[in-house]
Motif scaffolding. Structure first.
Motif, PDB file in Angstrom:
ATOM      1  N   GLU A  45       0.844  -1.202   0.000  1.00 60.57           N
ATOM      2  CA  GLU A  45       0.000   0.000   0.000  1.00 60.57           C
ATOM      3  C   GLU A  45       0.877   1.248   0.000  1.00 60.57           C
ATOM      4  O   GLU A  45       1.981   1.220   0.523  1.00 60.57           O
ATOM      5  N   PRO A  46       0.438   2.327  -0.577  1.00 58.68           N
ATOM      6  CA  PRO A  46      -0.907   2.491  -1.137  1.00 58.68           C
ATOM      7  C   PRO A  46      -1.015   2.155  -2.623  1.00 58.68           C
ATOM      8  O   PRO A  46      -2.118   2.038  -3.137  1.00 58.68           O
ATOM      9  N   ALA A  47       0.112   1.978  -3.334  1.00 50.44           N
ATOM     10  CA  ALA A  47       0.006   1.856  -4.796  1.00 50.44           C
ATOM     11  C   ALA A  47       0.982   0.854  -5.406  1.00 50.44           C
ATOM     12  O   ALA A  47       1.274   0.930  -6.589  1.00 50.44           O
ATOM     13  N   LYS A  81      -5.800  -1.439  -2.108  1.00 52.28           N
ATOM     14  CA  LYS A  81      -7.177  -0.957  -2.045  1.00 52.28           C
ATOM     15  C   LYS A  81      -7.575  -0.180  -3.298  1.00 52.28           C
ATOM     16  O   LYS A  81      -8.711  -0.239  -3.727  1.00 52.28           O
ATOM     17  N   LYS A  82      -6.632   0.564  -3.877  1.00 49.73           N
ATOM     18  CA  LYS A  82      -6.929   1.337  -5.085  1.00 49.73           C
ATOM     19  C   LYS A  82      -7.072   0.386  -6.271  1.00 49.73           C
ATOM     20  O   LYS A  82      -6.506  -0.693  -6.290  1.00 49.73           O
ATOM     21  N   ASN A  83      -7.816   0.820  -7.273  1.00 48.60           N
ATOM     22  CA  ASN A  83      -8.030   0.010  -8.463  1.00 48.60           C
ATOM     23  C   ASN A  83      -6.859   0.209  -9.430  1.00 48.60           C
ATOM     24  O   ASN A  83      -6.971   0.897 -10.442  1.00 48.60           O
TER      25      ASN A  83
END
Length: 130
Positions: A45-47, A81-83
């Motif tokens: 996370e986050p990306a 969590k991000k798409n």
């Protein structure tokens, strides 16, 4: 650690660094299905920024799966969590004030070793991207 499940064995590889007061965040997890497919979930996370830690952890996972005779294929997927699948290379690792020649060489060496290992494995590989 390994946990039994109806589909196969779930293995969790966890990133190994944390500072005082912070929790160790899950990094890359592997679920081995009974069919011989290993699902590799990238969850930085986050990306899913591709840091030196990311490349080292991914190399360790791919090397372990490459010699596992029960694994026929590896599927890479995002678990953030991000798409998104990954934000790509971590620019802070490459930005001059934050690095030096040794760190830069380690970064590119890990990246190269990891990609060569993925490209040269005898296992079928695929990425599951939404």
């Amino acid at each position: 650690k390994a946990q039994g499940s109806g589909k196969g064995v779930a293995l969790r590889f966890v990133c190994c660094s944390a500072s005082a007061g912070s929790a160790v965040m899950p990094g890359i997890s592997v679920t081995k299905e009974a069919s011989g497919i290993a699902v590799v979930t990238l969850a930085h996370e986050p990306a899913n920024a591709m840091t030196r830690v990311f490349w080292k952890e991914l190399l360790d996972v791919v090397e372990a799966l490459d010699v596992d005779k029960e694994v026929r294929a590896m599927i890479f997927q995002s678990g953030v969590k991000k798409n998104l699948f990954t934000a790509g290379l971590d620019i802070t690792e490459l930005y001059a004030p934050n690095t030096n020649e040794t760190k830069m060489a380690e970064f590119w060496t890990l990246l190269s070793k990891t990609l060569i290992k993925i490209y040269s494995t005898s296992k079928v590989t695929a990425a599951a991207i939404k």
